[in-house]
Design a protein around this motif. Structure first.
Motif, PDB file in Angstrom:
ATOM      1  N   ARG A 102      92.634   7.784   7.996  1.00 51.79           N
ATOM      2  CA  ARG A 102      93.995   7.944   8.524  1.00 51.79           C
ATOM      3  C   ARG A 102      94.513   9.365   8.253  1.00 51.79           C
ATOM      4  O   ARG A 102      95.113   9.987   9.126  1.00 51.79           O
ATOM      5  CB  ARG A 102      94.917   6.898   7.899  1.00 51.79           C
ATOM      6  N   ASN A 103      94.259   9.894   7.050  1.00 53.31           N
ATOM      7  CA  ASN A 103      94.680  11.264   6.743  1.00 53.31           C
ATOM      8  C   ASN A 103      93.966  12.277   7.629  1.00 53.31           C
ATOM      9  O   ASN A 103      94.559  13.245   8.095  1.00 53.31           O
ATOM     10  CB  ASN A 103      94.416  11.590   5.269  1.00 53.31           C
ATOM     11  N   LEU A 104      92.689  12.050   7.878  1.00 60.46           N
ATOM     12  CA  LEU A 104      91.924  12.942   8.736  1.00 60.46           C
ATOM     13  C   LEU A 104      92.441  12.889  10.170  1.00 60.46           C
ATOM     14  O   LEU A 104      92.580  13.919  10.831  1.00 60.46           O
ATOM     15  CB  LEU A 104      90.437  12.588   8.687  1.00 60.46           C
ATOM     16  N   HIS A 105      92.760  11.704  10.632  1.00 61.40           N
ATOM     17  CA  HIS A 105      93.304  11.549  11.982  1.00 61.40           C
ATOM     18  C   HIS A 105      94.652  12.277  12.091  1.00 61.40           C
ATOM     19  O   HIS A 105      94.907  12.980  13.081  1.00 61.40           O
ATOM     20  CB  HIS A 105      93.457  10.066  12.315  1.00 61.40           C
ATOM     21  N   THR A 106      95.492  12.141  11.073  1.00 59.92           N
ATOM     22  CA  THR A 106      96.784  12.830  11.067  1.00 59.92           C
ATOM     23  C   THR A 106      96.597  14.344  11.044  1.00 59.92           C
ATOM     24  O   THR A 106      97.291  15.077  11.757  1.00 59.92           O
ATOM     25  CB  THR A 106      97.626  12.394   9.850  1.00 59.92           C
ATOM     26  N   LEU A 107      95.647  14.816  10.230  1.00 58.57           N
ATOM     27  CA  LEU A 107      95.364  16.251  10.174  1.00 58.57           C
ATOM     28  C   LEU A 107      94.926  16.770  11.540  1.00 58.57           C
ATOM     29  O   LEU A 107      95.393  17.821  11.994  1.00 58.57           O
ATOM     30  CB  LEU A 107      94.291  16.551   9.123  1.00 58.57           C
ATOM     31  N   LEU A 108      94.047  16.053  12.203  1.00 57.90           N
ATOM     32  CA  LEU A 108      93.591  16.471  13.533  1.00 57.90           C
ATOM     33  C   LEU A 108      94.750  16.518  14.528  1.00 57.90           C
ATOM     34  O   LEU A 108      94.812  17.410  15.377  1.00 57.90           O
ATOM     35  CB  LEU A 108      92.482  15.550  14.036  1.00 57.90           C
ATOM     36  N   GLU A 109      95.679  15.577  14.422  1.00 59.10           N
ATOM     37  CA  GLU A 109      96.845  15.589  15.308  1.00 59.10           C
ATOM     38  C   GLU A 109      97.749  16.786  15.023  1.00 59.10           C
ATOM     39  O   GLU A 109      98.286  17.398  15.932  1.00 59.10           O
ATOM     40  CB  GLU A 109      97.651  14.299  15.158  1.00 59.10           C
ATOM     41  N   LEU A 110      97.908  17.128  13.742  1.00 58.14           N
ATOM     42  CA  LEU A 110      98.796  18.226  13.368  1.00 58.14           C
ATOM     43  C   LEU A 110      98.264  19.587  13.820  1.00 58.14           C
ATOM     44  O   LEU A 110      99.043  20.464  14.198  1.00 58.14           O
ATOM     45  CB  LEU A 110      99.009  18.250  11.850  1.00 58.14           C
ATOM     46  N   VAL A 111      96.956  19.779  13.765  1.00 61.43           N
ATOM     47  CA  VAL A 111      96.392  21.102  14.050  1.00 61.43           C
ATOM     48  C   VAL A 111      95.734  21.202  15.420  1.00 61.43           C
ATOM     49  O   VAL A 111      95.106  22.222  15.726  1.00 61.43           O
ATOM     50  CB  VAL A 111      95.393  21.536  12.953  1.00 61.43           C
ATOM     51  N   ASP A 112      95.864  20.195  16.245  1.00 59.05           N
ATOM     52  CA  ASP A 112      95.256  20.217  17.574  1.00 59.05           C
ATOM     53  C   ASP A 112      95.852  21.362  18.398  1.00 59.05           C
ATOM     54  O   ASP A 112      97.053  21.383  18.663  1.00 59.05           O
ATOM     55  CB  ASP A 112      95.504  18.882  18.279  1.00 59.05           C
ATOM     56  N   PRO A 113      95.041  22.337  18.783  1.00 58.94           N
ATOM     57  CA  PRO A 113      95.587  23.500  19.494  1.00 58.94           C
ATOM     58  C   PRO A 113      96.172  23.161  20.859  1.00 58.94           C
ATOM     59  O   PRO A 113      97.032  23.888  21.350  1.00 58.94           O
ATOM     60  CB  PRO A 113      94.393  24.445  19.638  1.00 58.94           C
ATOM     61  N   ALA A 114      95.744  22.073  21.451  1.00 58.44           N
ATOM     62  CA  ALA A 114      96.266  21.700  22.771  1.00 58.44           C
ATOM     63  C   ALA A 114      97.713  21.233  22.694  1.00 58.44           C
ATOM     64  O   ALA A 114      98.434  21.269  23.693  1.00 58.44           O
ATOM     65  CB  ALA A 114      95.398  20.612  23.389  1.00 58.44           C
ATOM     66  N   THR A 115      98.160  20.820  21.520  1.00 57.04           N
ATOM     67  CA  THR A 115      99.520  20.301  21.391  1.00 57.04           C
ATOM     68  C   THR A 115     100.480  21.288  20.728  1.00 57.04           C
ATOM     69  O   THR A 115     101.651  20.969  20.553  1.00 57.04           O
ATOM     70  CB  THR A 115      99.528  18.997  20.570  1.00 57.04           C
TER      71      THR A 115
END
Length: 181
Positions: A102-115
């Motif tokens: 869950r933490n990894l998924h949140t990290l990916l959402e936070l740093v996703d360059p497309a967003t």
């Protein structure tokens, strides 16, 4: 005679006002240029850190996937596939929990360059700052959960290159000077 002296006394005031006007004009132009350069530098630093965290998150995600799934996932048509074979050669991960995932998924959402909003507005800058702060926190949590060493993100300055001086910033302090070899 009195008129001549009045002109001489007003001369200092006239030069002061002329110098003030020229300084204000030059300061406004220079301030805008320096402010623009500063903004580009700070924006670059923030996005470099976001990219570094994004890369780490991708590697962590691939390592988790490669350890849990023996068969690699097939990319969708038109999707760019990265070769995950290097992740298989990395040290095995400790057993992971749903919290880690869950933490990894949140990290990916936070740093996703497309967003990431890259517009130059107060709201966009605040959003990037908040996301960067949250992503750094999540990355530390993931590091600890995976048993990896703490990473400051910045390159440490070598011991022999540390500047001497007392750090007070006074004219006698030479700590800000770079040594030329």
């Amino acid at each position: 005679m009195e008129d001549l002296l009045d002109d001489l006394l007003d001369l200092e005031e006239q030069f002061y006002n002329e110098g003030f006007e020229l300084g204000t004009k030059d300061g406004a132009e220079t301030g805008y240029t320096e402010g623009s350069v500063f903004a580009v530098e700070k924006g670059f630093e923030k996005f470099v850190e976001m990219g570094r965290l994004y890369g780490r998150a991708l590697v962590w995600a691939q390592r988790l996937d490669s350890k849990s799934n023996n068969a690699p996932a097939q990319p969708a048509t038109g999707e760019i596939s990265l070769d995950p074979s290097i992740c298989k050669d990395m040290p095995s991960l400790p057993p992971h929990s749903t919290r880690l995932v869950r933490n990894l998924h949140t990290l990916l959402e936070l740093v996703d360059p497309a967003t990431l909003d890259m517009s130059n507005t107060e709201e966009a800058v605040n959003d990037v700052d908040e996301r960067l702060k949250g992503a750094a926190t999540k990355a530390k949590l993931i590091q600890r959960a995976m048993g990896e060493r703490e990473d400051s993100g910045a390159q440490a300055e070598p011991k022999d290159m540390t500047p001497s001086g007392d750090g007070s910033g006074s004219i006698e302090d030479i700590s800000a000077l770079n040594i030329r070899h």
